[in-house]
Design a protein around this motif. Structure first.
Motif, mmCIF file in Angstrom:
data_model
loop_
_atom_site.group_PDB
_atom_site.id
_atom_site.type_symbol
_atom_site.label_atom_id
_atom_site.label_comp_id
_atom_site.label_asym_id
_atom_site.label_seq_id
_atom_site.Cartn_x
_atom_site.Cartn_y
_atom_site.Cartn_z
ATOM 1 N N PRO A 75 -33.657 0.391 8.455
ATOM 2 C CA PRO A 75 -33.825 -0.770 7.564
ATOM 3 C C PRO A 75 -35.270 -1.256 7.624
ATOM 4 C CG PRO A 75 -32.886 -1.492 9.654
ATOM 5 C CD PRO A 75 -33.229 -0.030 9.805
ATOM 6 N N ALA A 76 -35.901 -1.407 6.463
ATOM 7 C CA ALA A 76 -37.287 -1.849 6.400
ATOM 8 C C ALA A 76 -37.350 -3.328 6.044
ATOM 9 C CB ALA A 76 -38.047 -1.035 5.357
ATOM 10 N N ARG A 77 -38.360 -3.996 6.567
ATOM 11 C CA ARG A 77 -38.580 -5.408 6.251
ATOM 12 C C ARG A 77 -39.081 -5.532 4.804
ATOM 13 N NH1 ARG A 77 -40.728 -4.465 11.417
ATOM 14 N NH2 ARG A 77 -39.760 -5.695 13.094
ATOM 15 N N PRO A 78 -38.846 -6.674 4.149
ATOM 16 C CA PRO A 78 -39.325 -6.843 2.764
ATOM 17 C C PRO A 78 -40.827 -6.636 2.624
ATOM 18 C CG PRO A 78 -37.761 -8.575 3.336
ATOM 19 C CD PRO A 78 -38.034 -7.828 4.596
ATOM 20 N N GLU A 79 -41.612 -7.186 3.581
ATOM 21 C CA GLU A 79 -43.062 -7.045 3.477
ATOM 22 C C GLU A 79 -43.511 -5.605 3.711
ATOM 23 O OE1 GLU A 79 -42.228 -8.733 7.690
ATOM 24 O OE2 GLU A 79 -41.427 -8.892 5.641
ATOM 25 N N GLU A 80 -42.708 -4.832 4.438
ATOM 26 C CA GLU A 80 -43.018 -3.410 4.615
ATOM 27 C C GLU A 80 -42.774 -2.640 3.328
ATOM 28 O OE1 GLU A 80 -41.927 -3.137 9.404
ATOM 29 O OE2 GLU A 80 -40.491 -2.457 7.890
ATOM 30 N N GLN A 81 -41.692 -2.968 2.658
ATOM 31 C CA GLN A 81 -41.411 -2.304 1.380
ATOM 32 C C GLN A 81 -42.460 -2.664 0.335
ATOM 33 O OE1 GLN A 81 -37.619 -1.180 0.012
ATOM 34 N NE2 GLN A 81 -36.558 -2.664 1.316
ATOM 35 N N ALA A 82 -42.961 -3.901 0.405
ATOM 36 C CA ALA A 82 -43.981 -4.321 -0.555
ATOM 37 C C ALA A 82 -45.243 -3.478 -0.429
ATOM 38 C CB ALA A 82 -44.312 -5.801 -0.353
ATOM 39 N N GLY A 83 -45.494 -2.924 0.767
ATOM 40 C CA GLY A 83 -46.694 -2.127 0.985
ATOM 41 C C GLY A 83 -46.495 -0.635 0.792
ATOM 42 N N LEU A 84 -45.263 -0.187 0.504
ATOM 43 C CA LEU A 84 -45.003 1.242 0.343
ATOM 44 C C LEU A 84 -45.701 1.786 -0.903
ATOM 45 C CD1 LEU A 84 -41.188 1.517 1.228
ATOM 46 C CD2 LEU A 84 -43.138 2.225 2.628
ATOM 47 N N ARG A 85 -46.250 2.995 -0.768
ATOM 48 C CA ARG A 85 -46.937 3.655 -1.879
ATOM 49 C C ARG A 85 -46.415 5.081 -2.061
ATOM 50 N NH1 ARG A 85 -51.326 0.837 -3.691
ATOM 51 N NH2 ARG A 85 -51.743 -1.088 -2.506
ATOM 52 N N ARG A 86 -46.776 5.699 -3.154
ATOM 53 C CA ARG A 86 -46.270 7.040 -3.466
ATOM 54 C C ARG A 86 -46.418 8.027 -2.297
ATOM 55 N NH1 ARG A 86 -45.093 9.113 -8.414
ATOM 56 N NH2 ARG A 86 -44.972 7.621 -10.158
ATOM 57 N N PRO A 87 -47.606 8.097 -1.655
ATOM 58 C CA PRO A 87 -47.759 9.073 -0.570
ATOM 59 C C PRO A 87 -46.855 8.789 0.634
ATOM 60 C CG PRO A 87 -49.908 8.357 -1.378
ATOM 61 C CD PRO A 87 -48.883 7.427 -1.972
ATOM 62 N N ASP A 88 -46.276 7.598 0.695
ATOM 63 C CA ASP A 88 -45.416 7.246 1.827
ATOM 64 C C ASP A 88 -44.017 7.840 1.691
ATOM 65 O OD1 ASP A 88 -47.448 5.703 2.988
ATOM 66 O OD2 ASP A 88 -46.886 3.943 1.791
ATOM 67 N N VAL A 89 -43.693 8.370 0.533
ATOM 68 C CA VAL A 89 -42.357 8.926 0.298
ATOM 69 C C VAL A 89 -42.346 10.405 0.643
ATOM 70 C CG1 VAL A 89 -40.542 9.343 -1.398
ATOM 71 C CG2 VAL A 89 -41.893 7.223 -1.500
ATOM 72 N N ASP A 90 -41.401 10.816 1.477
ATOM 73 C CA ASP A 90 -41.249 12.224 1.852
ATOM 74 C C ASP A 90 -39.906 12.711 1.307
ATOM 75 O OD1 ASP A 90 -40.745 14.671 3.145
ATOM 76 O OD2 ASP A 90 -41.983 14.088 4.863
ATOM 77 N N LEU A 91 -39.958 13.421 0.175
ATOM 78 C CA LEU A 91 -38.721 13.891 -0.457
ATOM 79 C C LEU A 91 -38.063 15.019 0.337
ATOM 80 C CD1 LEU A 91 -39.844 13.926 -4.204
ATOM 81 C CD2 LEU A 91 -38.340 12.268 -3.082
ATOM 82 N N GLU A 92 -38.870 15.822 0.994
ATOM 83 C CA GLU A 92 -38.320 16.956 1.740
ATOM 84 C C GLU A 92 -37.487 16.489 2.933
ATOM 85 O OE1 GLU A 92 -39.868 20.947 4.134
ATOM 86 O OE2 GLU A 92 -41.232 19.810 2.842
ATOM 87 N N ARG A 93 -38.035 15.527 3.685
ATOM 88 C CA ARG A 93 -37.310 15.028 4.856
ATOM 89 C C ARG A 93 -36.463 13.797 4.542
ATOM 90 N NH1 ARG A 93 -41.543 14.674 9.723
ATOM 91 N NH2 ARG A 93 -42.871 13.744 8.117
ATOM 92 N N VAL A 94 -36.494 13.352 3.307
ATOM 93 C CA VAL A 94 -35.736 12.185 2.830
ATOM 94 C C VAL A 94 -36.033 10.970 3.707
ATOM 95 C CG1 VAL A 94 -33.513 11.301 2.086
ATOM 96 C CG2 VAL A 94 -33.900 13.777 2.158
ATOM 97 N N GLY A 95 -37.212 10.406 3.497
ATOM 98 C CA GLY A 95 -37.592 9.220 4.253
ATOM 99 C C GLY A 95 -38.871 8.612 3.725
#
Length: 390
Positions: free
Chosen positions: A203-223
């Motif tokens: 579970p991520a904090r709201p302020e952590e999700q606010a800072g997420l960017r495209r390169p932070d997404v890993d589709l291969e490892r699903v995370g």
């Protein structure tokens, strides 16, 4: 005016005024003369005061009587500034000072703040606000500021001495069911459904999700990689910066069912720039609590969650599900980005349903052990009969 009836002592001196009253003075370690802030009825009383000052110097407990003549407001504001706090904590401390602490203590010097005054202030805040948690936070802040004043040798003792006054006793936060999380995701709409799932199952904090960017997404490892945080202050300003602690920088492995959600969100809703934000509003701007909050309140009511269920409470849901799925305390700490076991334990819940599962498991285990014991007893009895048969 003092007359000449006084005499020099080994330490300090006492003198008698023409009025008949007595005074006392001594040379302090800083080289300045310190005179009693009161007069005495007799020479003996003046000498007793002087002996007490001498004893303090000998024991190393002497305290400059003028040191505490520092305005609390000025000292407290400097205290906050020097801490170099994160933007949300800095904002919280200044709000607590402004609303709850400075109205009572702001005009006083440090040495004018006494234990009775602190007790009276806390009682008044509890009666006036009815917000036990806020008062506990305010008390802890006041105590921390005054503890630094003790370390700075501006006051001898911290006047905040109320046992347990800084402890927060808020009721256990509610958690949502899996069906309610799915319902919230549906009601929030496709643009925000991924945020709901990451909050609940990351579970991520709201302020952590606010800072997420495209390169932070890993589709291969699903995370997703959590590298920064972008809290929104009450002024509406976003404050990009580091995570809450070093433990906050982490890779969150998400449940496998979220893989298509991640892929679809990147294709349709994330900011198009290669380093674009993962979550933006319909106009391409970073999401705001005000807009998001209106949608959230409607969705919450739609799925039957109570009015006090906050978006942040989805973290409790995620923690509960992970521990029920076999996660250890350390597993929970890593997923949540927490650096202490105490913080992690706050989010671990045991629902009535889970308690029934535990009790059912115990019941099955007890019945199995009893059955096993009964079978053993029967076998032993049969063996004894065989031995006794002619």
């Amino acid at each position: 005016m003092a007359n000449n009836q006084g005499r020099r002592r080994r330490f300090g001196s006492v003198r008698q005024y023409r009025s008949g009253r007595w005074t006392a003075a001594y040379r302090a370690p800083d080289g300045l003369e310190r005179r009693a802030d009161q007069t005495f009825d007799s020479k003996r009383d003046a000498e007793v005061w002087l002996s007490q000052a001498e004893a303090d110097l000998t024991r190393g407990t002497w305290h400059d009587p003028d040191a505490g003549a520092v305005n609390f407001r000025e000292y407290a504001l400097i205290w906050v500034k020097e801490r170099r706090l994160g933007p949300t904590t800095d904002e919280l401390y200044r709000r607590l000072l402004r609303l709850h602490i400075l109205p009572t203590f702001g005009a006083l010097d440090l040495d004018e703040i006494t234990p009775p005054l602190v007790r009276s202030w806390r009682s008044e805040r509890l009666d006036t606000t009815g917000a036990d948690t806020t008062v506990a936070k305010s008390y802890r802040l006041l105590k921390a500021v005054l503890e630094t004043a003790v370390e700075d040798e501006l006051i001898r003792r911290n006047p905040c001495r109320i046992k347990g006054a800084g402890k927060e006793t808020a009721a256990e936060r509610p958690i949502a069911t899996v069906a309610q999380v799915d319902g919230l995701a549906d009601e929030m709409g496709p643009r925000w459904s991924l945020m709901v799932y990451i909050a609940a199952y990351g579970p991520a904090r709201p302020e952590e999700q606010a800072g997420l960017r495209r390169p932070d997404v890993d589709l291969e490892r699903v995370g997703v990689w959590v590298r920064t945080a972008e809290p929104e202050l009450t002024t509406g300003r976003r404050a990009p910066g580091p995570t809450k602690s070093d433990a906050g920088r982490r890779f969150i492995v998400l449940p496998g069912f979220m893989a298509p959600h991640l892929r679809l969100h990147l294709e349709l809703y994330a900011e198009k720039d290669p380093n674009g934000l993962l979550f933006v509003g319909e106009r391409g701007k970073p999401f705001r609590r005000s807009t998001f909050g209106r949608k959230w309140r409607k969705a919450r009511a739609k799925v039957g969650l109570p009015d006090n269920f906050r978006f942040y409470d989805l973290r409790h849901t995620g923690h509960t599900l992970s521990t029920q799925s076999g996660a250890t305390l350390k597993d929970t700490m890593v997923r949540a980005g927490q650096s202490s076991e105490r913080a992690a334990l706050i989010y671990q819940h045991s629902t009535l349903e889970r308690q029934r599962e535990v009790a059912a498991g115990m019941d099955a285990r007890i019945r199995a052990e009893r059955a096993k014991a009964a079978d053993t007893s029967d076998d032993q009895a049969s063996g004894a009969d065989l031995v006794q048969d002619p």
